[in-house]
Design a protein around this motif. Structure first.
Motif, PDB file in Angstrom:
ATOM      1  N   ASP A 100      -1.848  42.311   2.261  1.00  0.00           N
ATOM      2  CA  ASP A 100      -2.571  41.064   2.482  1.00  0.00           C
ATOM      3  C   ASP A 100      -3.386  40.674   1.263  1.00  0.00           C
ATOM      4  N   ARG A 101      -3.829  41.656   0.482  1.00  0.00           N
ATOM      5  CA  ARG A 101      -4.621  41.381  -0.714  1.00  0.00           C
ATOM      6  C   ARG A 101      -4.511  42.565  -1.660  1.00  0.00           C
ATOM      7  N   GLY A 102      -4.934  42.360  -2.912  1.00  0.00           N
ATOM      8  CA  GLY A 102      -4.949  43.428  -3.895  1.00  0.00           C
ATOM      9  C   GLY A 102      -6.295  43.457  -4.585  1.00  0.00           C
ATOM     10  N   ILE A 113      -3.221  47.372   4.708  1.00  0.00           N
ATOM     11  CA  ILE A 113      -2.963  46.267   5.636  1.00  0.00           C
ATOM     12  C   ILE A 113      -1.990  45.276   4.994  1.00  0.00           C
ATOM     13  N   ALA A 114      -0.909  45.018   5.690  1.00  0.00           N
ATOM     14  CA  ALA A 114       0.068  44.023   5.251  1.00  0.00           C
ATOM     15  C   ALA A 114      -0.056  42.773   6.116  1.00  0.00           C
ATOM     16  N   SER A 115       0.317  41.655   5.544  1.00  0.00           N
ATOM     17  CA  SER A 115       0.269  40.380   6.251  1.00  0.00           C
ATOM     18  C   SER A 115       1.687  39.835   6.374  1.00  0.00           C
ATOM     19  N   LEU A 116       2.036  39.356   7.556  1.00  0.00           N
ATOM     20  CA  LEU A 116       3.368  38.794   7.738  1.00  0.00           C
ATOM     21  C   LEU A 116       3.536  37.482   6.984  1.00  0.00           C
ATOM     22  N   ALA A 117       2.447  36.750   6.784  1.00  0.00           N
ATOM     23  CA  ALA A 117       2.518  35.542   5.956  1.00  0.00           C
ATOM     24  C   ALA A 117       2.822  35.920   4.513  1.00  0.00           C
ATOM     25  N   ASP A 155      10.375  47.362  14.759  1.00  0.00           N
ATOM     26  CA  ASP A 155       9.198  48.219  14.599  1.00  0.00           C
ATOM     27  C   ASP A 155       7.901  47.440  14.791  1.00  0.00           C
ATOM     28  N   ILE A 156       7.937  46.164  14.426  1.00  0.00           N
ATOM     29  CA  ILE A 156       6.748  45.310  14.529  1.00  0.00           C
ATOM     30  C   ILE A 156       6.761  44.602  15.875  1.00  0.00           C
ATOM     31  N   ARG A 157       5.710  44.784  16.618  1.00  0.00           N
ATOM     32  CA  ARG A 157       5.621  44.181  17.944  1.00  0.00           C
ATOM     33  C   ARG A 157       5.562  42.667  17.838  1.00  0.00           C
ATOM     34  N   THR A 158       6.363  41.983  18.646  1.00  0.00           N
ATOM     35  CA  THR A 158       6.325  40.526  18.715  1.00  0.00           C
ATOM     36  C   THR A 158       6.084  40.091  20.156  1.00  0.00           C
ATOM     37  N   VAL A 159       5.629  38.866  20.330  1.00  0.00           N
ATOM     38  CA  VAL A 159       5.413  38.290  21.662  1.00  0.00           C
ATOM     39  C   VAL A 159       6.174  36.968  21.728  1.00  0.00           C
ATOM     40  N   HIS A 165      -0.536  38.912  12.931  1.00  0.00           N
ATOM     41  CA  HIS A 165      -1.107  38.570  11.627  1.00  0.00           C
ATOM     42  C   HIS A 165      -1.032  39.778  10.691  1.00  0.00           C
ATOM     43  N   PHE A 166      -1.589  40.915  11.106  1.00  0.00           N
ATOM     44  CA  PHE A 166      -1.666  42.094  10.251  1.00  0.00           C
ATOM     45  C   PHE A 166      -0.898  43.272  10.849  1.00  0.00           C
ATOM     46  N   VAL A 167      -0.236  44.030   9.971  1.00  0.00           N
ATOM     47  CA  VAL A 167       0.418  45.267  10.380  1.00  0.00           C
ATOM     48  C   VAL A 167       0.107  46.341   9.338  1.00  0.00           C
ATOM     49  N   ASP A 168       0.344  47.589   9.707  1.00  0.00           N
ATOM     50  CA  ASP A 168       0.143  48.687   8.767  1.00  0.00           C
ATOM     51  C   ASP A 168       1.160  48.604   7.631  1.00  0.00           C
ATOM     52  N   PHE A 169       0.686  48.737   6.413  1.00  0.00           N
ATOM     53  CA  PHE A 169       1.505  48.591   5.213  1.00  0.00           C
ATOM     54  C   PHE A 169       2.629  49.617   5.153  1.00  0.00           C
ATOM     55  N   HIS A 170       2.407  50.783   5.722  1.00  0.00           N
ATOM     56  CA  HIS A 170       3.387  51.859   5.634  1.00  0.00           C
ATOM     57  C   HIS A 170       4.261  51.957   6.887  1.00  0.00           C
TER      58      HIS A 170
END
Length: 208
Positions: A100-102, A113-117, A155-159, A165-170
């Motif tokens: 999401d940021r560096g 933290i990773a961002s799907l956007a 692996d990434i939960r969707t609805v 918005h955020f998921v674990d980077f690893h």
């Protein structure tokens, strides 16, 4: 104000500061001009970044090789290459998830933290990197396929098809407390569409 320093470190976050100065009258060093632009330091990380920025600016002022002004075209090329570099180097090559940021003056390795956007923007950036000659088409194709495989595995939960918005980077697991995001999903899907249209690769098209 434009700043240009040499590349001072191997971490991607520092490499953006290989810039130089333009627009200073009477050769006044930027150390006395730019420090006032930094916001107050509220954390230890901010304090370290501020001190590192002071040092970098002084080094740029003292370095004769940083005195040459960038043309508008050179400045835009530098900006574009560094924007692309964020998405290339701050993306996990094993799953395609993008941070999401560096950190500007410190390592980003402890930011998980990773961002799907951000993933969507990264998927849009890879074709640009290919067309500009910054990476090979093969490397971009592999990174894109890796990303889409991660999304397709579930692996990434969707609805109802919407991503968080955020998921674990690893691990790609949904970060506790984050929301299911319509805008992040839209930006992700835009990147997926760009990838499918650009590569026209059977696997990428199927995964998209």
């Amino acid at each position: 104000i434009r700043i240009a320093c040499e590349k001072r470190a191997t971490e991607w976050g520092n490499s953006i500061y290989e810039v130089q100065m333009r627009g200073f009258a009477e050769g006044e060093p930027p150390d006395g001009n730019l420090i006032g632009y930094f916001p107050p330091s509220r954390t230890e990380l901010q304090r370290r970044e501020r001190e590192a920025a002071r040092l970098l600016i002084k080094q740029a002022a003292d370095c004769p090789r940083s005195a040459k002004a960038l043309s508008d075209a050179e400045f835009l090329d530098l900006l574009q290459r560094r924007a692309f570099a964020y998405f290339w180097y701050e993306t996990n090559p094993t799953n395609g998830l993008t941070r999401d940021r560096g950190a500007n003056f410190d390592t980003s390795e402890d930011y998980d933290i990773a961002s799907l956007a951000a993933v969507g923007f990264a998927l849009s950036a890879y074709p640009i990197g290919v067309e500009r000659g910054w990476i090979s088409r093969r490397a971009a194709r592999e990174r894109t396929a890796t990303t889409l495989r991660t999304l397709a595995r579930g692996d990434i939960r969707t609805v109802h098809g919407f991503f968080p918005h955020f998921v674990d980077f690893h691990a790609g697991k949904m970060i506790r407390g984050t929301e299911i995001s319509t805008i992040d999903t839209a930006l992700l899907l835009a990147g997926i569409l760009v990838a499918a249209e650009y590569f026209k690769d059977p696997e990428i098209t199927q995964l998209a």
